[in-house]
Write a protein that holds these residues in place. Structure first.
Motif, PDB file in Angstrom:
ATOM      1  N   GLU A  59     -26.179 -74.027 -22.959  1.00 53.50           N
ATOM      2  CA  GLU A  59     -25.874 -74.555 -24.291  1.00 53.50           C
ATOM      3  C   GLU A  59     -25.444 -73.463 -25.263  1.00 53.50           C
ATOM      4  OE1 GLU A  59     -28.920 -76.998 -25.896  1.00 53.50           O
ATOM      5  OE2 GLU A  59     -28.868 -78.460 -24.262  1.00 53.50           O
ATOM      6  N   ASN A  60     -25.936 -72.251 -25.059  1.00 52.79           N
ATOM      7  CA  ASN A  60     -25.578 -71.142 -25.943  1.00 52.79           C
ATOM      8  C   ASN A  60     -24.593 -70.159 -25.321  1.00 52.79           C
ATOM      9  OD1 ASN A  60     -27.202 -71.532 -28.423  1.00 52.79           O
ATOM     10  ND2 ASN A  60     -28.928 -71.439 -26.999  1.00 52.79           N
ATOM     11  N   ALA A  61     -24.236 -70.372 -24.057  1.00 55.95           N
ATOM     12  CA  ALA A  61     -23.357 -69.441 -23.357  1.00 55.95           C
ATOM     13  C   ALA A  61     -21.919 -69.555 -23.868  1.00 55.95           C
ATOM     14  CB  ALA A  61     -23.401 -69.703 -21.864  1.00 55.95           C
ATOM     15  N   GLU A  62     -21.212 -68.432 -23.854  1.00 56.40           N
ATOM     16  CA  GLU A  62     -19.819 -68.423 -24.304  1.00 56.40           C
ATOM     17  C   GLU A  62     -18.864 -68.908 -23.221  1.00 56.40           C
ATOM     18  OE1 GLU A  62     -18.655 -65.073 -26.812  1.00 56.40           O
ATOM     19  OE2 GLU A  62     -20.719 -64.359 -26.720  1.00 56.40           O
ATOM     20  N   PHE A  63     -19.323 -68.911 -21.969  1.00 55.67           N
ATOM     21  CA  PHE A  63     -18.511 -69.397 -20.853  1.00 55.67           C
ATOM     22  C   PHE A  63     -19.401 -70.236 -19.936  1.00 55.67           C
ATOM     23  CE2 PHE A  63     -16.854 -65.213 -22.127  1.00 55.67           C
ATOM     24  CZ  PHE A  63     -15.575 -65.569 -22.521  1.00 55.67           C
ATOM     25  N   ASP A  64     -18.767 -71.016 -19.085  1.00 55.26           N
ATOM     26  CA  ASP A  64     -19.509 -71.838 -18.130  1.00 55.26           C
ATOM     27  C   ASP A  64     -19.882 -71.091 -16.862  1.00 55.26           C
ATOM     28  OD1 ASP A  64     -19.650 -74.714 -19.184  1.00 55.26           O
ATOM     29  OD2 ASP A  64     -17.553 -74.203 -19.533  1.00 55.26           O
ATOM     30  N   GLY A  65     -19.335 -69.895 -16.687  1.00 56.97           N
ATOM     31  CA  GLY A  65     -19.668 -69.100 -15.514  1.00 56.97           C
ATOM     32  C   GLY A  65     -18.663 -67.985 -15.328  1.00 56.97           C
ATOM     33  N   ILE A  66     -18.947 -67.120 -14.362  1.00 57.02           N
ATOM     34  CA  ILE A  66     -18.033 -66.038 -13.992  1.00 57.02           C
ATOM     35  C   ILE A  66     -17.812 -66.101 -12.483  1.00 57.02           C
ATOM     36  CG2 ILE A  66     -17.540 -63.565 -14.101  1.00 57.02           C
ATOM     37  CD1 ILE A  66     -19.822 -63.265 -16.086  1.00 57.02           C
ATOM     38  N   ALA A  67     -16.561 -65.945 -12.082  1.00 59.84           N
ATOM     39  CA  ALA A  67     -16.222 -65.789 -10.663  1.00 59.84           C
ATOM     40  C   ALA A  67     -15.722 -64.363 -10.461  1.00 59.84           C
ATOM     41  CB  ALA A  67     -15.153 -66.795 -10.256  1.00 59.84           C
TER      42      ALA A  67
END
Length: 238
Positions: free
Chosen positions: A171-179
């Motif tokens: 909810e507070n992350a700037e991205f949904d993930g990193i690959a």
């Protein structure tokens, strides 16, 4: 392991070379000794003129509470660490970083493929900072990414290591993930995933083509920063 990835942007008036010199020779000796850090790696862009950031700093912790205490949580950009080295590192970033323009990700790393035994120094890495498509929940995004896309991506020609990073606080992350996809050869990386200056590349064969076509099923590509660089492991006690 839990990981803090900082996407670094240099201060106004500082050249990229000046930034790298300060970061590597002044800040890195402090950062690798932050309390709780078990692994620390830096990534320098292969093509600074076209790179979206000046570098990546990646710090690993065994314990999420230790990470938050040292580097803050996703919802606390203005944290004030109390431990000695963490506080020194926080004070020092003002000497070379534009802190307001520095996105970051806190997440749990999942190793999807590894032919390197963890020794990633001098390898070339493509880091994609992922943003889900409109109308897709974070949970739907993660399900598609991990179960549909990842089996394709880890078999892209030339990939020797592939890791995904899931945010601990979506909810507070700037991205949904990193690959994160690693290659031994820069040309192989460019051939599979494009270069810094080629956001609209169109691979024509194999798993690279299949992966490129699949990203349209779950990613908002125009909102997805990426970074291509060469990695150096500065500390590893993991």
């Amino acid at each position: 392991m839990y990981k803090h990835v900082a996407l670094l942007v240099r201060k106004d008036g500082m050249s990229h070379d000046e930034f790298v010199d300060y970061w590597q020779n002044n800040h890195t000796p402090i950062a690798r000794d932050i309390e709780g850090v078990t692994r620390y790696q830096t990534v320098l862009p292969t093509d600074p003129e076209n790179a979206e950031f000046d570098g990546l700093a990646e710090l690993y912790f065994d314990n999420l509470d230790d990470l938050h205490e040292a580097l803050g949580s996703p919802g606390s950009r203005d944290y004030d660490p109390t431990k000695e080295v963490a506080a020194e590192a926080r004070d020092d970033v003002d000497n070379f970083l534009d802190v307001q323009e520095r996105p970051r990700v806190i997440g749990e790393e999942i190793i999807q493929k590894d032919e390197t035994d963890g020794d990633t120094t001098d390898l070339y890495k493509h880091s994609a900072f992922l943003v889900r498509q409109d109308g897709m929940s974070h949970e739907e995004f993660v399900d598609y990414w991990q179960n549909n896309h990842t089996p394709i991506a880890r078999e892209i020609e030339g990939v020797v290591r592939y890791a995904t990073v899931l945010p601990t606080d979506p909810e507070n992350a700037e991205f949904d993930g990193i690959a994160e996809l690693y290659f031994e050869d820069k040309d192989a990386l460019y051939d599979a995933l494009g270069s810094e200056g080629s956001r609209d590349y169109d691979p024509d064969r194999g798993k690279a083509k299949e992966a490129r076509e699949d990203v349209d099923n779950f990613l908002a590509l125009e909102k997805r920063p990426r970074f291509i660089g060469q990695e150096t492991v500065q500390k590893d006690e993991s």
